[in-house]
Structures are given as structure tokens and as C-alpha cells.
Design a protein around this motif. Structure first.
Motif, short mmCIF file in Angstrom:
data_model
loop_
_atom_site.label_atom_id
_atom_site.label_comp_id
_atom_site.label_asym_id
_atom_site.label_seq_id
_atom_site.Cartn_x
_atom_site.Cartn_y
_atom_site.Cartn_z
N ALA A 35 5.60 -3.40 -8.13
CA ALA A 35 4.79 -2.37 -7.46
C ALA A 35 3.40 -2.88 -7.16
N THR A 36 3.29 -3.75 -6.16
CA THR A 36 1.96 -4.31 -5.88
C THR A 36 1.25 -3.59 -4.75
N HIS A 37 1.93 -2.77 -3.96
CA HIS A 37 1.23 -1.93 -3.00
C HIS A 37 1.94 -0.59 -2.89
N GLY A 38 1.33 0.33 -2.16
CA GLY A 38 1.78 1.71 -2.15
C GLY A 38 3.28 1.87 -1.92
N ALA A 40 5.75 -0.28 -2.17
CA ALA A 40 6.54 -0.87 -3.25
C ALA A 40 6.46 0.01 -4.50
N GLY A 41 5.29 0.65 -4.70
CA GLY A 41 5.14 1.55 -5.83
C GLY A 41 6.10 2.73 -5.71
N GLY A 42 6.18 3.30 -4.50
CA GLY A 42 7.10 4.39 -4.25
C GLY A 42 8.54 3.95 -4.47
N PHE A 45 9.34 3.70 -8.10
CA PHE A 45 9.50 5.05 -8.63
C PHE A 45 10.91 5.59 -8.35
N ASN A 194 -2.98 -3.43 3.84
CA ASN A 194 -3.96 -3.28 2.76
C ASN A 194 -5.16 -2.47 3.24
N PRO A 314 4.50 8.62 -6.54
CA PRO A 314 3.19 7.98 -6.49
C PRO A 314 2.79 7.57 -5.08
#
Lengths: 315, 332
Positions: A35-38, A40-42, A45, A194, A314
Motif C-alpha cells: 500500500a504505497t499510494h492511495g 494500492a491502499g484501497g 483493503f 502523486n 481508506p
């Protein structure tokens, strides 16, 4: 009523018996980028949520979830899954296509089921199931929206993602859609998906161009940076900013009728859930799931935004 | 090596190439920029470039001391992301009790400074008291802080409450007499840093420690305490940079501050500070920072070179700067 109940019980008993017979537990490995950016974080999750849920639903399935911060680590993860967990199926979202192709090919040759998500491998025909978003479609839907909003044409700037084939496909789709419409791309630069990079790039675009009618930020994280820069410069020539991916804050703004963010284009991180789910179905039932499953990019507007809003995610 | 290094540091009548090199590079960049685009020298563009240089610049001032004292810190980028995340969490949590106003901003700033100093002290403690290699310690803490911010944000982005953000915004976007706060704070840190480095006992102790630990030790310099202080000071400056960073976009995520450590180290080296320690200059670091951010700015303002080559151009300048330093040292 009684007979229905009895029938259910009978089915449940038979199902129980089948499970007991197949005491062999199948292991599904899931290997995804960290999860290094938004986005990927989603995706992380949704992967975790799906794994938790499916372990409840299917008692004879076991999941191994590994997240990798680079292609090298991901290869190690997959090797470990084969060597120590004896996986029957692998769901992989490759960090990069080329370096992941040989190790995934080895998994497929060992007889395991392979599901590839989002980024295709370099050699065709390795995977049993391919689940992906529609990158050219993402660009096309965005371009069509621009044409729709600016029928008389206009000057726009474009922020691109990290230089990859995904980014190229999106931009080509976008360019094809606006061709001949009178919309002119006056500048294009990499904002690398970014916020901070996009803030800087947009500041420089604003110094360079006295008139910009709209911005294709092509991603919601980049749109946040773009909006920050426009706000700081106090420019009012920019009519709107079009992002993409469906970040919850942006979907909320579309829902609330924000003039600067009138729409968004989906590229759902929850596609990993679709892939894990379909693999689980393939492992446990006779339903055929092999082939290609493309998740379309949809235009989110104030009318339909509510159905794309996940406040708990997230992203 | 030691005496040579010290000689390079001594004042001379004619400035050497190591002094002139970075200045010439900066002037050349400004001339190229002005020739390429008429807006380059406009107040708005100059203000943008200076304000966005402030984060790396403030951190690089602290890095100059760490490197001069013979150390290194790879954790500053992750540390900035972690402190930004922590600050946002604390401010959001305190919002119901404190409400939108000056106290909550002061609370956020205090959290950033204290967290920065503690993080710096932790690095310094592991390096000096436990005697672990600086490279290893800070490589470790780099990973720790990066993971912590990802974990705090649950893999997504931490965002400051919208009302709070609007109230806090002027700290990045406004200032005095049209000069924005990040530029003023950056300038202040540079002036204090330059005085500390060239006029104070602490600055001399840093140079002595970096030059030769043993000689410094026998000259009654407390080597461990000097090093510990440089890391604590760098940590505090990371806190200061974060105070300026958070109001810009009001968010922190796992991608905040990526590669800041390398940009800060590169700026310090381009500016003439010696990577092996023993000699450092803060004003040189400022020039290094400006060179790095001007390259980006010029490439965005012109269509001269493919943006893919941005990193290559920065790389060439970093290597050139070190070659110039070595020639100066050989002559000295």
C-alpha cells in the motif's frame, strides 16, 4: 414449510458430507503490491476484506496474502508460496509485467490455477483467468466527457501517471477520444500519480500558460495536488478538473455538486476482490470461470455518485 | 586526508572552484530559465520555486551538520511523512475539544517539533551510545517510519479536517510583504545554521568530529554528544519542515516525502560539504537545493528535454559537483 426446512437440512447435511469427504484443504495464494499510494491502499483493503470473508464462507479454502514493495520481493513471495504452502491457485497483481512473467509461468506449469489481475503478463496464455480494469476505456470515457463539457473546444493540460504501459494506454485512449473535437492539449507532464509532484507540475503549468480551460488530472491523487495549485494561484479561467479512480473524497465532491469536480471516472481498486472471489468459485464449484473479465470504467456524475461512495474504505 | 580537508576549509583570498562551481551552475540555470520562458523570472514563479524548495531546504540545513560531523541520515523523508501523519491525527482528534483556532495549530506544531526531536534523538542514541553504523540505523528507521505512516493511514491517505485545513492554510500560502512563510522560515533556518556552523563552538566541534574522531576526542571535544546533537537538530528541522508541509495539501500518505533524504543529501554535497565529514557550509547547501528544484522547474516550463531525462540531468550535476570538489582538494 416443514418439507422446505427438511430439504434445506438435507442439502446442508450433504454439503457437510462433501466437505468431510474432501478433507483436503486447498490453499489460494494472493500476491499484491504494498500500500504505497492511495489506489494500492484501497486495493490492499479490499483484498484483506475479501480474504477474511471467504475464509468464513469456504471452510476448505485457506488463503495466504502477501504484499510486496517491489518486483523482486514479489517474486520471492510467490516462490515461498509454492515451496512452503503448496498453493493450488495463485491470484497475482504483478508489480511489473516482464519480471513477474517467468515466476508466474513456473507456478502455472506446476499445475496450479493462475489468476492475473490488472497488469497482463508479457507472454500470453499463461493465466487461466484475467481480471482487469479497462485502461484504454478509462482514457476514452474521460476524453468523451471532456468533449461533452466543451463542445466548442478549448485548451487543456494533462497530468500523466508514472511512465508505464498503463499510463500510455490511458493517454492514447484519451487522445483518440478528443481527436477532431477542437480540444487542444497544450501541455502534458508526468505527475507520477502523486499529490506533491502534481502540485509542482500544475504550479509550473499555471506560470507557463495564461489561459487553461480545463485539466485532465487522470487520477484523484493528482487532482488533489492540481486543485491545491489552482487555489493558491487564484486563477479562475479553469472551468473544471477531471480526475479518476474513484477516491472517496472526490466521489463525495461529485455527489455534493462541486463545480471544479463535476465528475470522476472509475478504475476500482476492488477489482482484486472480484479476482479472489472468482478464483474461489473456480476452486470450489463446477462453474467455469476461466477467460477474461474486464471491469468497465464508468463515468461518475452527481446523479449516480452515491452508489460509488464507500466511506469505510481508506481510498 | 585530514589536513587536506581542513585546508580546503580554510579561507583563501581567491575562491576555489569548489566555492565557485555551484554558484556558476546556479547562475547558468537562471540564465537558461530566463531565456526559455518569459515567466521564469516572474514573482509568482520565483515564489513557487522558493516555497517548494523550503521543505528539502530546511531538512538539508540540518543534514549539513550531520554530514559535517561524519554522520548520515537516510530516515528524514520517512520521518517527515510519519510526523505529518501524526500531526494530522492529533489535530483531528483534538478538534472536538479545542475547536478551530490558534491553540490547535500550536498543538500540531508542538507535536511536530517534539516528535522530530525524539526521532532524531533515537537515531543519535543508536548511533553514538550503541555504536551502530549511521547508515544501518537510519536505513532501519527509514523502513520503520514509512511502515508506521502506511499503518496509521490504513494504506490510504490521512487528511486534515477540512475546516481546520482552511484555517491552517495561510501558514504555507501567505506571509509578510508578499513573501510566503515557508520562504521566511527557510531563510531564518539558513541564517541561524550558517552562524552556528561558521561562528559557534558547536560548528567547530562538528567539523572536528567529522574530520577525525580520535583527534577531536583528545582535543576535549565530546564526540558522542556532538553527534547526538546533530541528529536531534536534524529531527527538529524535519519537524519544522512538516509544519510547513501539512498546510499545503492537508494530507499525508505513504507517498509523502519519498526520496527527500536523497535530495537533501545531494543538495548538501552539491553545495560543497564533504560527504566523509570534516567540512561543511550551510549557504552552499542552499545553492544545492535551489539548483535541484530549478532543474525541475525549467524542465516543466520548457519542452526542451524529455521529462524522462530529469533524473539524468540531476545526476550529472551531482557528479560534476563532487569532481569539482576533488580537484580543489588536490590543488589545496
Amino acid at each position: 414449510m416443514k418439507s422446505v426446512l427438511a430439504g434445506c437440512t438435507a442439502i446442508a447435511l450433504t454439503a457437510g458430507a462433501t466437505f468431510a469427504q474432501d478433507a483436503e484443504v486447498k490453499v489460494i495464494g494472493v500476491s499484491i503490491p504494498a500500500a504505497t499510494h492511495g489506489w494500492a491502499g484501497g486495493m490492499n483493503f479490499h483484498a484483506q476484506q475479501t480474504v477474511n470473508r471467504l475464509e468464513e464462507v469456504y471452510p476448505n479454502l485457506d488463503f495466504v496474502l502477501a504484499t510486496a514493495s517491489d518486483a523482486g520481493k514479489q517474486v520471492n513471495d510467490i516462490e515461498d508460496m509454492v515451496a512452503t504452502r503448496n498453493i493450488s491457485a495463485l491470484v497475482v497483481l504483478p508489480f511489473e509485467s516482464a519480471p513477474l512473467t517467468p515466476p508466474v509461468q513456473a507456478v502455472a506449469e506446476s499445475g496450479a490455477w493462475v489468476t492475473v489481475v490488472d497488469r497482463g503478463l508479457s507472454i500470453e496464455g499463461i493465466e487461466d483467468l484475467y481480471v482487469a480494469g479497462d485502461n484504454p476505456g478509462f482514457g476514452r470515457v474521460s476524453g468523451d466527457y471532456m468533449v461533452d463539457q466543451m463542445p466548442d473546444g478549448g485548451k487543456i493540460v494533462v497530468l500523466r501517471g508514472i511512465p508505464t504501459t498503463i499510463d500510455n494506454e490511458r493517454v492514447e485512449g484519451f487522445q483518440a477520444a478528443i481527436e477532431g473535437s477542437g480540444i487542444e492539449i497544450i501541455d502534458m507532464e508526468h505527475g507520477n500519480w502523486n499529490r506533491d509532484d502534481s502540485f509542482n507540475v500544475m504550479q509550473d503549468f499555471l506560470s507557463k500558460h495564461p489561459q487553461i480551460d480545463a485539466v485532465w488530472a487522470s487520477d484523484d491523487d493528482m487532482a488533489v495536488g492540481v486543485l491545491g495549485a489552482i487555489d493558491a494561484a487564484g486563477r479562475d479561467d479553469i472551468q473544471f478538473v477531471l480526475g479518476g479512480a474513484g477516491m472517496k473524497e472526490m466521489v463525495k465532491r461529485v455527489m455534493d455538486g462541486d463545480k471544479m469536480i463535476p465528475a470522476d471516472v472509475t478504475y476500482p481498486p476492488s477489482m482484486i476482490a472480484t479476482a479472489i472471489e472468482m478464483t474461489a468459485v473456480g476452486m470450489t464449484s463446477n462453474a467455469p470461470v476461466s477467460g477474461t473479465f474486464t471491469i468497465g470504467s464508468v463515468l461518475i456524475t452527481a446523479e449516480n455518485a452515491a452508489q460509488f461512495y464507500y466511506p469505510d474504505s481508506p481510498f | 586526508m585530514t589536513t587536506e580537508t581542513l585546508k580546503t576549509g580554510a579561507r583563501r583570498t581567491l575562491p576555489s572552484m569548489s566555492v565557485l562551481g555551484p554558484v556558476i551552475a546556479l547562475v547558468v540555470l537562471v540564465v537558461i530559465g530566463a531565456a526559455m520562458n518569459s515567466n521564469f523570472l516572474g514573482a509568482a514563479n520565483i515564489s513557487n520555486v522558493l516555497a517548494r524548495s523550503a521543505f528539502i531546504g530546511i531538512i538539508a540545513v540540518g543534514m549539513t551538520f550531520v554530514i559535517t560531523a561524519g554522520g548520515l541520515d537516510l530516515s528524514v523523508g520517512s520521518m517527515a511523512a510519519f510526523i505529518a501523519g501524526l500531526m494530522i491525527l492529533v489535530m483531528n482528534a483534538a478538534l472536538p475539544t479545542l475547536g478551530v483556532g490558534v491553540p490547535i495549530i500550536l498543538l500540531g506544531m508542538a507535536v511536530a517539533l517534539v516528535a522530530g526531536i525524539l526521532a532524531g534523538l533515537l537515531n543519535g542514541f543508536l548511533i553514538t551510545t550503541l555504536g551502530i553504523e549511521a547508515f544501518i540505523v537510519t536505513l532501519g528507521t527509514m523502513g520503520i517510519y514509512r511502515s508506521l505512516v502506511t499503518w496509521l493511514a490504513d494504506g490510504g491517505t490521512l487528511s486534515l479536517d477540512f475546516g481546520l485545513r482552511t484555517f491552517y492554510r495561510p501558514v504555507y500560502y501567505e506571509g509578510i510583504l508578499g513573501i510566503s512563510w515557508p520562504i521566511i522560515v527557510f531563510a531564518l533556518m539558513v541564517i541561524i545554521g550558517e552562524i552556528l556552523m561558521s561562528r559557534s563552538r558547536f560548528g567547530r566541534h562538528c567539523a572536528a568530529t567529522g574530520s577525525s574522531e580520535h583527534v577531536a576526542h583528545y582535543s576535549n571535544v565530546n564526540v558522542n554528544r556532538t553527534r547526538l546533537l546533530t541528529y536531534a537538530m536534524l529531527g527538529m528541522l524535519v519537524g519544522v519542515a512538516t509544519i510547513m508541509y501539512v498546510p499545503r495539501l492537508g494530507s499525508a500518505s505513504a507517498s509523502t516525502g519519498v526520496l527527500w533524504e536523497l535530495e537533501a543529501i545531494a543538495a548538501v554535497i552539491i553545495g560543497g560539504t564533504i560527504l566523509k565529514g570534516g567540512f561543511g557550509r550551510v549557504w552552499g547547501t542552499v545553492i544545492g537545493v535551489l539548483i535541484l528544484s530549478l532543474i525541475d522547474n525549467i524542465l516543466n516550463l520548457t519542452d526542451l528535454v524529455s521529462p524522462y531525462l530529469n533524473g539524468a540531468i540531476q545526476g550529472v550535476i551531482i557528479i560534476l559537483a563532487v569532481i569539482l570538489q576533488r580537484e580543489a582538494k588536490a590543488k589545496g
